[in-house]
Motif scaffolding. Structure first.
Motif, PDB file in Angstrom:
ATOM      1  N   LEU A  25       0.864  -1.180   0.000  1.00 57.66           N
ATOM      2  CA  LEU A  25       0.000   0.000   0.000  1.00 57.66           C
ATOM      3  C   LEU A  25       0.901   1.230   0.000  1.00 57.66           C
ATOM      4  O   LEU A  25       2.093   1.127   0.269  1.00 57.66           O
ATOM      5  N   TYR A  26       0.319   2.364  -0.329  1.00 56.78           N
ATOM      6  CA  TYR A  26       1.083   3.615  -0.214  1.00 56.78           C
ATOM      7  C   TYR A  26       1.354   3.878   1.267  1.00 56.78           C
ATOM      8  O   TYR A  26       0.422   4.024   2.056  1.00 56.78           O
ATOM      9  N   LYS A  27       2.628   3.934   1.630  1.00 61.59           N
ATOM     10  CA  LYS A  27       2.982   4.003   3.048  1.00 61.59           C
ATOM     11  C   LYS A  27       2.545   5.314   3.705  1.00 61.59           C
ATOM     12  O   LYS A  27       2.204   5.354   4.866  1.00 61.59           O
ATOM     13  N   LYS A  28       2.575   6.387   2.932  1.00 62.30           N
ATOM     14  CA  LYS A  28       2.338   7.702   3.534  1.00 62.30           C
ATOM     15  C   LYS A  28       0.860   8.073   3.547  1.00 62.30           C
ATOM     16  O   LYS A  28       0.483   9.108   4.065  1.00 62.30           O
ATOM     17  N   MET A  29       0.031   7.233   2.917  1.00 62.04           N
ATOM     18  CA  MET A  29      -1.384   7.578   2.829  1.00 62.04           C
ATOM     19  C   MET A  29      -2.137   7.013   4.024  1.00 62.04           C
ATOM     20  O   MET A  29      -1.766   5.995   4.579  1.00 62.04           O
ATOM     21  N   LYS A  30      -3.233   7.686   4.368  1.00 72.84           N
ATOM     22  CA  LYS A  30      -4.046   7.182   5.471  1.00 72.84           C
ATOM     23  C   LYS A  30      -4.851   5.970   5.002  1.00 72.84           C
ATOM     24  O   LYS A  30      -5.229   5.882   3.836  1.00 72.84           O
ATOM     25  N   VAL A  31      -5.127   5.078   5.956  1.00 77.42           N
ATOM     26  CA  VAL A  31      -5.771   3.806   5.622  1.00 77.42           C
ATOM     27  C   VAL A  31      -7.107   4.014   4.920  1.00 77.42           C
ATOM     28  O   VAL A  31      -7.343   3.477   3.835  1.00 77.42           O
ATOM     29  N   GLY A  32      -7.975   4.833   5.525  1.00 77.35           N
ATOM     30  CA  GLY A  32      -9.314   5.031   4.980  1.00 77.35           C
ATOM     31  C   GLY A  32      -9.280   5.672   3.608  1.00 77.35           C
ATOM     32  O   GLY A  32      -9.921   5.214   2.659  1.00 77.35           O
ATOM     33  N   GLU A  33      -8.481   6.729   3.514  1.00 81.67           N
ATOM     34  CA  GLU A  33      -8.340   7.471   2.263  1.00 81.67           C
ATOM     35  C   GLU A  33      -7.880   6.546   1.139  1.00 81.67           C
ATOM     36  O   GLU A  33      -8.381   6.574   0.017  1.00 81.67           O
ATOM     37  N   GLN A  34      -6.906   5.694   1.495  1.00 83.84           N
ATOM     38  CA  GLN A  34      -6.339   4.783   0.513  1.00 83.84           C
ATOM     39  C   GLN A  34      -7.353   3.720   0.083  1.00 83.84           C
ATOM     40  O   GLN A  34      -7.470   3.401  -1.086  1.00 83.84           O
ATOM     41  N   ALA A  35      -8.121   3.201   1.067  1.00 82.28           N
ATOM     42  CA  ALA A  35      -9.119   2.186   0.751  1.00 82.28           C
ATOM     43  C   ALA A  35     -10.172   2.776  -0.179  1.00 82.28           C
ATOM     44  O   ALA A  35     -10.614   2.132  -1.129  1.00 82.28           O
ATOM     45  N   ILE A  36     -10.543   4.028   0.073  1.00 82.06           N
ATOM     46  CA  ILE A  36     -11.534   4.682  -0.793  1.00 82.06           C
ATOM     47  C   ILE A  36     -10.969   4.861  -2.194  1.00 82.06           C
ATOM     48  O   ILE A  36     -11.637   4.587  -3.192  1.00 82.06           O
ATOM     49  N   TYR A  37      -9.706   5.282  -2.264  1.00 82.68           N
ATOM     50  CA  TYR A  37      -9.064   5.478  -3.576  1.00 82.68           C
ATOM     51  C   TYR A  37      -9.077   4.183  -4.383  1.00 82.68           C
ATOM     52  O   TYR A  37      -9.467   4.157  -5.548  1.00 82.68           O
ATOM     53  N   LEU A  38      -8.687   3.077  -3.729  1.00 82.73           N
ATOM     54  CA  LEU A  38      -8.633   1.799  -4.442  1.00 82.73           C
ATOM     55  C   LEU A  38     -10.030   1.343  -4.859  1.00 82.73           C
ATOM     56  O   LEU A  38     -10.216   0.780  -5.939  1.00 82.73           O
ATOM     57  N   ALA A  39     -11.025   1.629  -4.005  1.00 82.27           N
ATOM     58  CA  ALA A  39     -12.402   1.264  -4.353  1.00 82.27           C
ATOM     59  C   ALA A  39     -12.884   2.108  -5.522  1.00 82.27           C
ATOM     60  O   ALA A  39     -13.541   1.602  -6.439  1.00 82.27           O
ATOM     61  N   GLU A  40     -12.536   3.395  -5.514  1.00 82.00           N
ATOM     62  CA  GLU A  40     -12.947   4.274  -6.613  1.00 82.00           C
ATOM     63  C   GLU A  40     -12.346   3.818  -7.943  1.00 82.00           C
ATOM     64  O   GLU A  40     -12.981   3.893  -8.981  1.00 82.00           O
ATOM     65  N   LEU A  41     -11.088   3.335  -7.869  1.00 82.26           N
ATOM     66  CA  LEU A  41     -10.455   2.833  -9.094  1.00 82.26           C
ATOM     67  C   LEU A  41     -11.211   1.637  -9.650  1.00 82.26           C
ATOM     68  O   LEU A  41     -11.158   1.347 -10.839  1.00 82.26           O
ATOM     69  N   LYS A  42     -11.904   0.923  -8.772  1.00 83.72           N
ATOM     70  CA  LYS A  42     -12.715  -0.222  -9.229  1.00 83.72           C
ATOM     71  C   LYS A  42     -14.112   0.216  -9.633  1.00 83.72           C
ATOM     72  O   LYS A  42     -14.993  -0.608  -9.840  1.00 83.72           O
ATOM     73  N   GLY A  43     -14.341   1.518  -9.687  1.00 81.73           N
ATOM     74  CA  GLY A  43     -15.593   2.022 -10.231  1.00 81.73           C
ATOM     75  C   GLY A  43     -16.712   2.218  -9.227  1.00 81.73           C
ATOM     76  O   GLY A  43     -17.878   2.279  -9.596  1.00 81.73           O
ATOM     77  N   ILE A  44     -16.365   2.303  -7.946  1.00 79.59           N
ATOM     78  CA  ILE A  44     -17.400   2.528  -6.940  1.00 79.59           C
ATOM     79  C   ILE A  44     -17.360   3.992  -6.525  1.00 79.59           C
ATOM     80  O   ILE A  44     -16.276   4.543  -6.337  1.00 79.59           O
TER      81      ILE A  44
END
Lengths: 318, 437
Positions: free
Chosen positions: A95-114
């Motif tokens: 995962l991106y080390k410097k990113m916050k957990v929630g923010e990163q999870a949302i980013y990855l979900a958005e990339l999947k079209g959610i």
């Protein structure tokens, strides 16, 4: 253990890998590979390191394209739109080390079209289930490796894909979390997902997989349902335990037949016989006259044994 | 496209939020302003710093030739041995001592200044110019020429340079301004490409070494990820650029106002000083008009337009290459062998810009401003001098074409490179990747 509830019915094929070949500069990673993966099952992808598993998985994820051959998803040729139908947990994951957990999870979900709101809602449910809600605003670098694995698992399944590909999902998990993960995988299967599991952990293959393909040197060398494969590799090994005060005649049997092995057990008056006979009835009758039958057990080979045996014999042949 | 948007947003926000970005954004203009402000502050301060110079002139040529002003006082210490005067410098009675050794037959040609502290450049210049003038005058008189005549003959020629175009329009040009502008613009493009290209490379290497790359490219195409990063970082660069311009403007206005209120007389002095190098001659006559003339002679619209085009295209060309290199890097140590081939053209361009600025229409200048790998820098050197439109258009077209081609190649390398771990890579092998499906 819970086998697939539909394993005895005629199953629809979810993923068809048809004559897929992939060459790299110095070797053939996949050589006319054919696999049919049925719907709603957990399908094991086994093979030694460098066999071509990761290449196949990357082709399914459209990270690389095959040189020839075809992949069908539910009968349709694999294309861009299938990306959102697949959830992929790679072996090499981070995962991106410097990113916050929630923010990163949302980013990855958005990339999947959610969309963001939906992602937030679903993530909250998963975070509660995995008891990690308090990590939402932590930076990834503050989490332990096992904690990161949990986040990664969630981001893999967040878009409710009907195909899930897990590459060594259990590595880095402690037994408690590995169990949590295992139950989550079974639950996803029961909800209708088709799961492709690539692993070297043969115990988890026996526990989870309905069917498997064993790959070696880019070729499929063994395919089928786990139960059937085990049955095919049956050596008719049976273990019999007899309780008797007089062990002498039993040891005599061992000397008479060369496919019978007799050995003492940890209990003084119990003796273990191992036989490879296809018709053990006569032997059993004899034994029952000598002593009391304690147990009679069919010993099927473990997936571990089958793996080693198949790969070694194929390597010798080639 | 939507996914590229998400990637651009993440790349942009994570960088802009970083502390280092904020620091650089505010530090840049302060440094730029310092270049302008420090000379003025020094001018303000040096007037309070009064120097006392003891003169021991054993040649007796320069007696009473040195005049005092508010910066320095010359005290003649005739007959005193130089050693004792040196002692006085050590004890602080004087700041420095000027010693001219005795000469019997020849005219003096050397002198020594003894000082504890660094001798200010202006004092040094003043002493040598006084001595030079005196010796020259004496030589002239020995030849029977009156120095008065010589000085009355001295003339300043104001050479105007008019550039004409084929329609007969004439425009005055100011070479020194164009010189500074050309070098400045080229430096800016060079630094932005190196700095932000490096950021792209680091970002790619980070994703690869973090092992997040495979998760991402199972959702988006590697090409989308690469371009998202390149574009995201370019927006960071533009943000930084705009912030610098705005902040520099604010600082400039603020400082001018401050100087204008506290030292009204120095505002003009400061302006003169900062323009001195470039516009000395024009300033002598009508300074305000001179400045206006210079400002009008520069076509800011063309310069800013070309700067943006060449900067953005140059950045894009190099950023995709930096992305490809980032994908080859396993750890930071072995990036060197791959970055070298792409830094060489940049270095050639920046070094040759000092030649181009003197010969903006030479064939080397034209070629370097056409070759896509050097044109973003070399063309910017030439732009202030005026470049035929067709050359600009051809250069831009070549740059765009090369950008498309290099992006295609970079994407192929990137796609394979990001998934390669722990393998020693050779150029030969990378070349093979171009043919992978």
């Amino acid at each position: 253990m819970s086998r697939s509830p539909v394993s005895n019915r005629l199953m629809m094929t979810k993923i068809t890998v048809n004559e897929v070949t992939k060459k790299f500069a110095d070797h053939i990673a996949l050589d006319r590979m054919c696999i049919d993966i049925p719907e709603h099952c957990i399908y094991g992808l086994l093979g030694p390191n460098g066999a071509g598993k990761t290449t196949l998985i990357r082709i399914l994820n459209q990270i690389t394209a095959p040189d020839s051959g075809q992949v069908l998803i539910g009968g349709e040729p694999l294309c861009q739109k299938h990306i959102t139908h697949i959830g992929y947990l790679p072996e090499e994951r981070g995962l991106y080390k410097k990113m916050k957990v929630g923010e990163q999870a949302i980013y990855l979900a958005e990339l999947k079209g959610i969309n963001k709101a939906e992602a937030q809602k679903r993530l909250k449910e998963w975070f509660d289930k995995f008891e990690i809600s308090s990590w939402w605003d932590k930076k990834v670098e503050e989490l332990s490796k096992g904690m990161q694995q949990k986040v990664q698992f969630i981001t893999t399944v967040i878009h409710k894909p009907d195909i899930l590909i897990f590459d060594e999902p259990f590595s880095g998990f402690d037994p408690i979390n590995a169990n949590l993960l295992k139950e989550s995988i079974l639950e996803l299967r029961d909800k209708g997902a088709t799961i492709l599991l690539s692993t070297h952990n043969m115990a988890s293959v026996e526990e989870l997989c309905d069917s498997i393909t064993l790959i070696n040197n880019g070729k499929s060398i063994l395919q089928g349902r786990v139960v059937d494969i085990k049955r095919q590799h049956d050596t008719h090994k049976r273990e019999i335990i007899i309780r008797t005060d007089n062990s002498q005649p039993i040891y005599a049997l061992g000397d008479t037949y060369n496919n019978i092995k007799v050995e003492p057990t940890e209990v003084t008056d119990e003796i273990k016989l191992t036989t490879f006979s296809e018709s053990p009835n006569a032997l059993l009758e004899q034994l029952m006259q000598i002593g009391q039958l304690v147990s009679y057990k069919e010993v099927l080979p473990s997936m571990n044994d089958i793996f080693i045996q198949e790969v070694q014999s194929q390597n010798q042949a080639s | 496209m939507n996914k590229i948007g998400l990637i651009i947003k993440r790349e942009y926000l994570t960088r802009v939020r970083k502390r280092s970005f904020l620091i650089l954004t505010f530090l840049g203009p302060i440094l730029l302003a310092a270049i302008y402000i420090i000379p003025i502050m020094l001018a303000l301060n040096s007037s309070t710093d009064h120097l006392r110079v003891a003169v021991v002139d054993e040649s007796r040529w320069f007696e009473e030739r040195f005049t005092n002003n508010k910066e320095h006082t010359f005290v003649t210490m005739q007959g005193q041995p130089i050693d004792s005067v040196k002692e006085m410098v050590k004890s602080g009675v004087f700041d420095m001592a000027l010693y001219v050794p005795p000469t019997q037959l020849n005219i003096p040609s050397n002198a020594v200044v003894y000082s504890i502290r660094q001798v200010p450049m202006e004092v040094e210049n003043y002493i040598s110019s006084v001595m030079k003038k005196e010796i020259e005058d004496q030589k002239l008189m020995a030849q029977g020429v009156d120095p008065e005549i010589v000085s009355s003959v001295k003339t300043d020629v104001n050479l105007q340079i008019m550039r004409m175009d084929d329609k007969g329009n004439e425009k005055e040009t100011f070479t020194k301004v164009q010189f500074a502008l050309g070098i400045g613009l080229a430096m800016m493009v060079y630094m932005f490409i190196i700095f932000f290209g490096g950021q792209v490379m680091q970002g790619v290497a980070e994703e690869k070494n973090n092992r997040i790359i495979e998760v991402i490219i199972s959702s988006v195409k590697p090409f989308q990820l690469m371009m998202g990063k390149v574009i995201g970082v370019s927006l960071v660069a533009l943000t930084q650029f705009v912030m610098w311009i705005l902040l520099t403007g604010v600082l400039y206005v603020g400082f001018s106002a401050f100087i204008g209120i506290s030292h009204p007389d120095l505002l003009s002095a400061g302006t003169v000083m900062s323009q001195e190098i470039t516009t000395n001659d024009i300033m002598n006559n009508e300074s305000v008009q001179g400045i206006l003339q210079i400002v009008h002679s520069i076509n800011f619209g063309t310069i800013i337009g070309c700067f943006l085009i060449f900067f953005i295209l140059g950045y894009l060309l190099y950023a995709t290459l930096y992305a490809a290199i980032g994908s080859l890097v396993d750890n930071n140590t072995d990036s060197q062998q791959f970055t070298l081939p792409i830094t060489v053209p940049l270095i050639i361009a920046i070094i040759s810009s000092f030649y181009i600025v003197n010969n903006p229409d030479s064939s080397l200048a034209v070629w370097l401003s056409m070759i896509p790998f050097t044109s973003p820098i070399s063309m910017m050197v030439r732009i202030p001098f005026g470049v035929p439109i067709w050359q600009i258009v051809v250069s831009i077209l070549l740059l765009v074409g090369t950008f498309v081609l290099m992006t295609w190649i970079a994407a192929k390398i990137y796609r394979t490179g990001i998934l390669m771990y722990g393998k020693k890579l050779s150029y030969k092998e990378i070349f093979k990747w171009l043919r992978y499906k």
